[in-house]
Write a protein that holds these residues in place. Structure first.
Motif, PDB file in Angstrom:
ATOM      1  N   LEU A  81       0.807  -1.217   0.000  1.00 49.57           N
ATOM      2  CA  LEU A  81       0.000   0.000   0.000  1.00 49.57           C
ATOM      3  C   LEU A  81       0.843   1.271   0.000  1.00 49.57           C
ATOM      4  O   LEU A  81       0.304   2.377  -0.080  1.00 49.57           O
ATOM      5  CB  LEU A  81      -0.940   0.023   1.212  1.00 49.57           C
ATOM      6  CG  LEU A  81      -2.358  -0.518   0.972  1.00 49.57           C
ATOM      7  CD1 LEU A  81      -2.320  -1.982   0.582  1.00 49.57           C
ATOM      8  CD2 LEU A  81      -3.234  -0.309   2.193  1.00 49.57           C
ATOM      9  N   GLY A  82       2.157   1.120   0.069  1.00 54.00           N
ATOM     10  CA  GLY A  82       3.023   2.293   0.044  1.00 54.00           C
ATOM     11  C   GLY A  82       2.708   3.259   1.169  1.00 54.00           C
ATOM     12  O   GLY A  82       2.516   2.873   2.321  1.00 54.00           O
ATOM     13  N   GLY A  83       2.608   4.538   0.815  1.00 53.16           N
ATOM     14  CA  GLY A  83       2.380   5.565   1.816  1.00 53.16           C
ATOM     15  C   GLY A  83       0.999   5.542   2.440  1.00 53.16           C
ATOM     16  O   GLY A  83       0.801   6.119   3.510  1.00 53.16           O
ATOM     17  N   ALA A  84       0.027   4.889   1.811  1.00 53.99           N
ATOM     18  CA  ALA A  84      -1.347   4.905   2.318  1.00 53.99           C
ATOM     19  C   ALA A  84      -1.462   4.317   3.720  1.00 53.99           C
ATOM     20  O   ALA A  84      -2.299   4.738   4.507  1.00 53.99           O
ATOM     21  CB  ALA A  84      -2.274   4.156   1.362  1.00 53.99           C
ATOM     22  N   LEU A 143     -10.726   0.985   2.759  1.00 57.07           N
ATOM     23  CA  LEU A 143     -11.108   2.232   3.416  1.00 57.07           C
ATOM     24  C   LEU A 143      -9.873   3.061   3.748  1.00 57.07           C
ATOM     25  O   LEU A 143      -9.888   4.295   3.626  1.00 57.07           O
ATOM     26  CB  LEU A 143     -11.890   1.915   4.690  1.00 57.07           C
ATOM     27  CG  LEU A 143     -12.449   3.103   5.469  1.00 57.07           C
ATOM     28  CD1 LEU A 143     -13.421   3.903   4.620  1.00 57.07           C
ATOM     29  CD2 LEU A 143     -13.134   2.621   6.753  1.00 57.07           C
ATOM     30  N   GLN A 144      -8.799   2.389   4.136  1.00 55.21           N
ATOM     31  CA  GLN A 144      -7.550   3.078   4.447  1.00 55.21           C
ATOM     32  C   GLN A 144      -7.013   3.802   3.216  1.00 55.21           C
ATOM     33  O   GLN A 144      -6.611   4.971   3.284  1.00 55.21           O
ATOM     34  CB  GLN A 144      -6.512   2.075   4.953  1.00 55.21           C
ATOM     35  CG  GLN A 144      -5.153   2.665   5.279  1.00 55.21           C
ATOM     36  CD  GLN A 144      -5.150   3.543   6.507  1.00 55.21           C
ATOM     37  OE1 GLN A 144      -5.995   3.387   7.383  1.00 55.21           O
ATOM     38  NE2 GLN A 144      -4.200   4.463   6.587  1.00 55.21           N
ATOM     39  N   GLN A 145      -7.003   3.122   2.087  1.00 54.79           N
ATOM     40  CA  GLN A 145      -6.526   3.734   0.844  1.00 54.79           C
ATOM     41  C   GLN A 145      -7.421   4.903   0.438  1.00 54.79           C
ATOM     42  O   GLN A 145      -6.940   5.926  -0.055  1.00 54.79           O
ATOM     43  CB  GLN A 145      -6.468   2.697  -0.264  1.00 54.79           C
ATOM     44  CG  GLN A 145      -5.332   1.694  -0.122  1.00 54.79           C
ATOM     45  CD  GLN A 145      -5.333   0.669  -1.236  1.00 54.79           C
ATOM     46  OE1 GLN A 145      -6.258  -0.124  -1.367  1.00 54.79           O
ATOM     47  NE2 GLN A 145      -4.295   0.677  -2.049  1.00 54.79           N
ATOM     48  N   TYR A 146      -8.720   4.745   0.624  1.00 53.04           N
ATOM     49  CA  TYR A 146      -9.658   5.795   0.245  1.00 53.04           C
ATOM     50  C   TYR A 146      -9.445   7.045   1.103  1.00 53.04           C
ATOM     51  O   TYR A 146      -9.426   8.170   0.584  1.00 53.04           O
ATOM     52  CB  TYR A 146     -11.083   5.277   0.396  1.00 53.04           C
ATOM     53  CG  TYR A 146     -12.136   6.201  -0.166  1.00 53.04           C
ATOM     54  CD1 TYR A 146     -12.255   6.397  -1.535  1.00 53.04           C
ATOM     55  CD2 TYR A 146     -13.007   6.875   0.675  1.00 53.04           C
ATOM     56  CE1 TYR A 146     -13.226   7.245  -2.058  1.00 53.04           C
ATOM     57  CE2 TYR A 146     -13.983   7.722   0.162  1.00 53.04           C
ATOM     58  CZ  TYR A 146     -14.078   7.898  -1.208  1.00 53.04           C
ATOM     59  OH  TYR A 146     -15.038   8.748  -1.721  1.00 53.04           O
ATOM     60  N   ALA A 147      -9.278   6.850   2.413  1.00 57.22           N
ATOM     61  CA  ALA A 147      -9.033   7.984   3.304  1.00 57.22           C
ATOM     62  C   ALA A 147      -7.733   8.685   2.930  1.00 57.22           C
ATOM     63  O   ALA A 147      -7.660   9.927   2.913  1.00 57.22           O
ATOM     64  CB  ALA A 147      -8.985   7.507   4.758  1.00 57.22           C
ATOM     65  N   ALA A 148      -6.697   7.892   2.633  1.00 54.61           N
ATOM     66  CA  ALA A 148      -5.411   8.480   2.246  1.00 54.61           C
ATOM     67  C   ALA A 148      -5.549   9.273   0.947  1.00 54.61           C
ATOM     68  O   ALA A 148      -4.941  10.341   0.785  1.00 54.61           O
ATOM     69  CB  ALA A 148      -4.362   7.385   2.096  1.00 54.61           C
ATOM     70  N   LEU A 169     -10.795   1.136  11.976  1.00 54.32           N
ATOM     71  CA  LEU A 169     -11.018   0.693  10.602  1.00 54.32           C
ATOM     72  C   LEU A 169     -10.113   1.412   9.613  1.00 54.32           C
ATOM     73  O   LEU A 169      -9.793   0.871   8.554  1.00 54.32           O
ATOM     74  CB  LEU A 169     -12.487   0.896  10.222  1.00 54.32           C
ATOM     75  CG  LEU A 169     -13.514   0.255  11.166  1.00 54.32           C
ATOM     76  CD1 LEU A 169     -14.930   0.599  10.734  1.00 54.32           C
ATOM     77  CD2 LEU A 169     -13.319  -1.257  11.223  1.00 54.32           C
ATOM     78  N   ALA A 170      -9.735   2.624   9.937  1.00 58.06           N
ATOM     79  CA  ALA A 170      -8.796   3.384   9.102  1.00 58.06           C
ATOM     80  C   ALA A 170      -8.140   4.435   9.976  1.00 58.06           C
ATOM     81  O   ALA A 170      -8.773   4.986  10.896  1.00 58.06           O
ATOM     82  CB  ALA A 170      -9.510   4.038   7.915  1.00 58.06           C
ATOM     83  N   LEU A 171      -6.866   4.713   9.684  1.00 54.52           N
ATOM     84  CA  LEU A 171      -6.114   5.710  10.431  1.00 54.52           C
ATOM     85  C   LEU A 171      -5.081   6.291   9.469  1.00 54.52           C
ATOM     86  O   LEU A 171      -4.047   5.690   9.218  1.00 54.52           O
ATOM     87  CB  LEU A 171      -5.449   5.063  11.650  1.00 54.52           C
ATOM     88  CG  LEU A 171      -4.822   5.974  12.700  1.00 54.52           C
ATOM     89  CD1 LEU A 171      -4.869   5.308  14.075  1.00 54.52           C
ATOM     90  CD2 LEU A 171      -3.376   6.280  12.360  1.00 54.52           C
ATOM     91  N   ALA A 172      -5.419   7.435   8.897  1.00 52.57           N
ATOM     92  CA  ALA A 172      -4.582   8.019   7.850  1.00 52.57           C
ATOM     93  C   ALA A 172      -4.037   9.374   8.288  1.00 52.57           C
ATOM     94  O   ALA A 172      -4.718  10.138   8.970  1.00 52.57           O
ATOM     95  CB  ALA A 172      -5.388   8.177   6.562  1.00 52.57           C
ATOM     96  N   ALA A 444     -15.040  22.504   4.990  1.00 48.45           N
ATOM     97  CA  ALA A 444     -13.833  21.788   4.578  1.00 48.45           C
ATOM     98  C   ALA A 444     -13.809  20.336   5.050  1.00 48.45           C
ATOM     99  O   ALA A 444     -13.527  19.419   4.264  1.00 48.45           O
ATOM    100  CB  ALA A 444     -12.589  22.520   5.103  1.00 48.45           C
ATOM    101  N   ALA A 445     -14.099  20.097   6.326  1.00 49.20           N
ATOM    102  CA  ALA A 445     -13.976  18.745   6.878  1.00 49.20           C
ATOM    103  C   ALA A 445     -15.238  17.906   6.703  1.00 49.20           C
ATOM    104  O   ALA A 445     -15.160  16.695   6.479  1.00 49.20           O
ATOM    105  CB  ALA A 445     -13.607  18.827   8.360  1.00 49.20           C
ATOM    106  N   ALA A 446     -16.403  18.528   6.804  1.00 50.51           N
ATOM    107  CA  ALA A 446     -17.659  17.770   6.731  1.00 50.51           C
ATOM    108  C   ALA A 446     -17.847  17.044   5.396  1.00 50.51           C
ATOM    109  O   ALA A 446     -18.253  15.875   5.387  1.00 50.51           O
ATOM    110  CB  ALA A 446     -18.840  18.699   7.019  1.00 50.51           C
ATOM    111  N   PRO A 447     -17.563  17.670   4.240  1.00 46.62           N
ATOM    112  CA  PRO A 447     -17.731  16.933   2.977  1.00 46.62           C
ATOM    113  C   PRO A 447     -16.810  15.721   2.875  1.00 46.62           C
ATOM    114  O   PRO A 447     -17.204  14.670   2.355  1.00 46.62           O
ATOM    115  CB  PRO A 447     -17.379  17.990   1.914  1.00 46.62           C
ATOM    116  CG  PRO A 447     -17.576  19.297   2.581  1.00 46.62           C
ATOM    117  CD  PRO A 447     -17.193  19.077   4.009  1.00 46.62           C
ATOM    118  N   LEU A 448     -15.598  15.854   3.388  1.00 46.35           N
ATOM    119  CA  LEU A 448     -14.662  14.734   3.357  1.00 46.35           C
ATOM    120  C   LEU A 448     -15.168  13.618   4.268  1.00 46.35           C
ATOM    121  O   LEU A 448     -15.118  12.430   3.905  1.00 46.35           O
ATOM    122  CB  LEU A 448     -13.280  15.224   3.786  1.00 46.35           C
ATOM    123  CG  LEU A 448     -12.079  14.309   3.516  1.00 46.35           C
ATOM    124  CD1 LEU A 448     -10.827  15.144   3.290  1.00 46.35           C
ATOM    125  CD2 LEU A 448     -11.849  13.367   4.679  1.00 46.35           C
TER     126      LEU A 448
END
Length: 458
Positions: A81-84, A143-148, A169-172, A444-448
């Motif tokens: 996954l590299g940097g993700a 999900l991790q890749q998507y968040a990254a 579940l994800a920590l990016a 800024a944060a809510a749409p993400l």
């Protein structure tokens, strides 16, 4: 003749016993060295580790996040996954040491802990390369890749967890780094090696009003029915606390939905430092979290130093209050889970080559509030997304509950926050999004966060 044979047999037995003791002490020594973090400074230990096939690091579905592949003089690590996933997995390097789970779980990955000691001893006696244990994480690689991907080009962090179990579940964290070339980033001014999700210390801004609101509902329920006139500012002992607008007369629900600083500053003053800090402590702010990776505990002004201006500022998540995105996700998780904060964790378990295995089970960390208070806050957070500052986090067909934050800081524009959970009726995910110097949390944060929740619920 018989005595000579007996003497030779004794010598051979003593020699064999010495070899066995030596081989048995090797993992003890490596274990000691890896605990001290200086393993790779000793070339003999580094060479020994390279001959061990470190276990793989897998996501919750078995997708590979890190594995050992044959190389000259042993094995080297590969990171699909590299940097993700770099801030979770970390890196392992002969020259630069280790970080992330590669460091904190090294003894398990090397087979020095949790595996079959008999198999490991047999391999050493027979000169076979050692084989470590595979670790399975709670993380979902997709999900991790998507968040990254959503964080790419930004500074910030995303944490997604199951509020009922504490599984991460994800920590990016962004900027990310290439785990095969950590040296490139040591002097990088953007600090890509910093795990912002766990060690970033940020003023929480209005997401901290979740804690103040919980204290009001628990200790001053009568005040929740009062109307407060917001003139756009609150003056306390010569200090002026500014609001984002002139809201006029607001009750508790309107103050929460509109994120009124004047009202929440007054709530903090009415509670007093003692009751306010009791609620802050109940949420675990400033308390260490037993986690697989280092986590900043957070900060809050002590009761003895909390004067009026500091109390009013702290009640809206400013002043000296600092939290991590992980802890922000736990705030949302507490509301989602009827007031209980589950112990967050990344490592679901491990599996050894000899059939040995271990599985972690969910544990309660703290009870932040009563189920009744959590239920009332849930409704308020639903309203924030339906008609308040968090409307950009709304999803068709899914009830999203959330709270925005725009945290002032000395380094430029406000940090943008969103914390929330969904579906609000039966929460499956809690999320925290932090974007450094991005301005309004609502825009800024809510749409993400909306897109991350959408992906997590698929």
């Amino acid at each position: 003749m018989r005595n000579n044979v007996r003497r030779l047999a004794y010598i051979l037995l003593v020699g064999l016993a010495a070899v066995c003791v030596y081989l048995a002490l090797i993992p003890v020594y490596i274990n000691h060295i890896t605990k001290s973090g200086a393993a790779l400074a000793d070339p003999r230990i580094a060479a020994g580790e390279n001959r061990i096939q470190r276990g793989a690091i897998l996501d919750r579905h078995g997708a590979v996040l890190a594995r050992s592949v044959p190389a000259e003089n042993g094995y080297q690590r590969e990171y699909p996954l590299g940097g993700a996933a770099a801030h979770i997995v970390g890196y392992y390097s002969n020259k630069y040491g280790a970080a992330g789970l590669e460091k904190s779980m090294a003894r398990v990955l090397l087979g020095l802990e949790g595996g079959s000691k008999i198999i490991n001893l047999r391999n050493r006696i027979l000169g076979r390369p050692g084989v470590g244990n595979d670790i399975t994480l709670t993380v979902d690689a997709g999900l991790q890749q998507y968040a990254a991907k959503l964080l790419a080009g930004k500074k910030g962090a995303v944490v997604v967890l199951d509020p009922a179990t504490g599984e991460v579940l994800a920590l990016a964290s962004s900027p990310a780094f290439d785990p095969l070339q950590p040296a490139k980033y040591i002097d990088d001014a953007e600090a890509p090696l910093l795990n912002r999700a766990l060690q970033g210390a940020y003023p929480p801004g209005s997401i901290f009003k979740i804690i103040t609101a919980a204290a009001v509902l628990a200790d001053l329920p009568g005040m929740a029915g009062d109307t407060i006139k917001c003139t756009g500012k609150l003056t306390v002992n010569g200090f002026t606390l500014h609001d984002n607008a002139v809201h006029g007369p607001v009750d508790f629900g309107e103050a929460f939905t509109k994120s009124c600083n004047v009202a929440f500053g007054r709530y903090g003053l009415a509670l007093g430092a003692g009751e306010f800090l009791k609620q802050v402590t109940a949420f675990g702010i400033g308390k260490s979290i037993d986690f697989e990776l280092p986590v900043y505990a957070g900060n809050i002004t002590p009761a003895g130093e909390m004067d009026g201006p500091t109390l009013a500022s702290s009640a809206i998540g400013q002043g000296e209050v600092l939290v991590t995105p992980l802890h922000a996700a736990l705030l949302a998780g507490a509301v989602a889970n009827d007031g209980v904060i589950m112990q967050p964790y990344l490592v679901a378990g491990y599996r050894g080559r000899g059939g040995s295995s271990s599985r972690r089970h969910p544990e309660e960390w703290r009870r932040a509030m009563t189920p009744a208070v959590a239920a009332a806050l849930r409704e308020q957070m639903i309203n924030v997304v339906r008609q308040g500052t968090g409307r950009a986090a709304a999803l068709p067909g899914v009830t999203v509950a959330g709270k925005t934050g725009s945290a002032e800081n000395p380094h430029g524009k406000s940090h943008a926050w969103f914390v929330g959970f969904a579906p609000a009726e039966e929460p499956r995910v809690a999320v925290a999004v932090l974007l450094e110097n991005a301005g309004s949390g609502g825009s800024a944060a809510a749409p993400l966060a909306r897109e991350i929740i959408r992906k997590a619920l698929q």
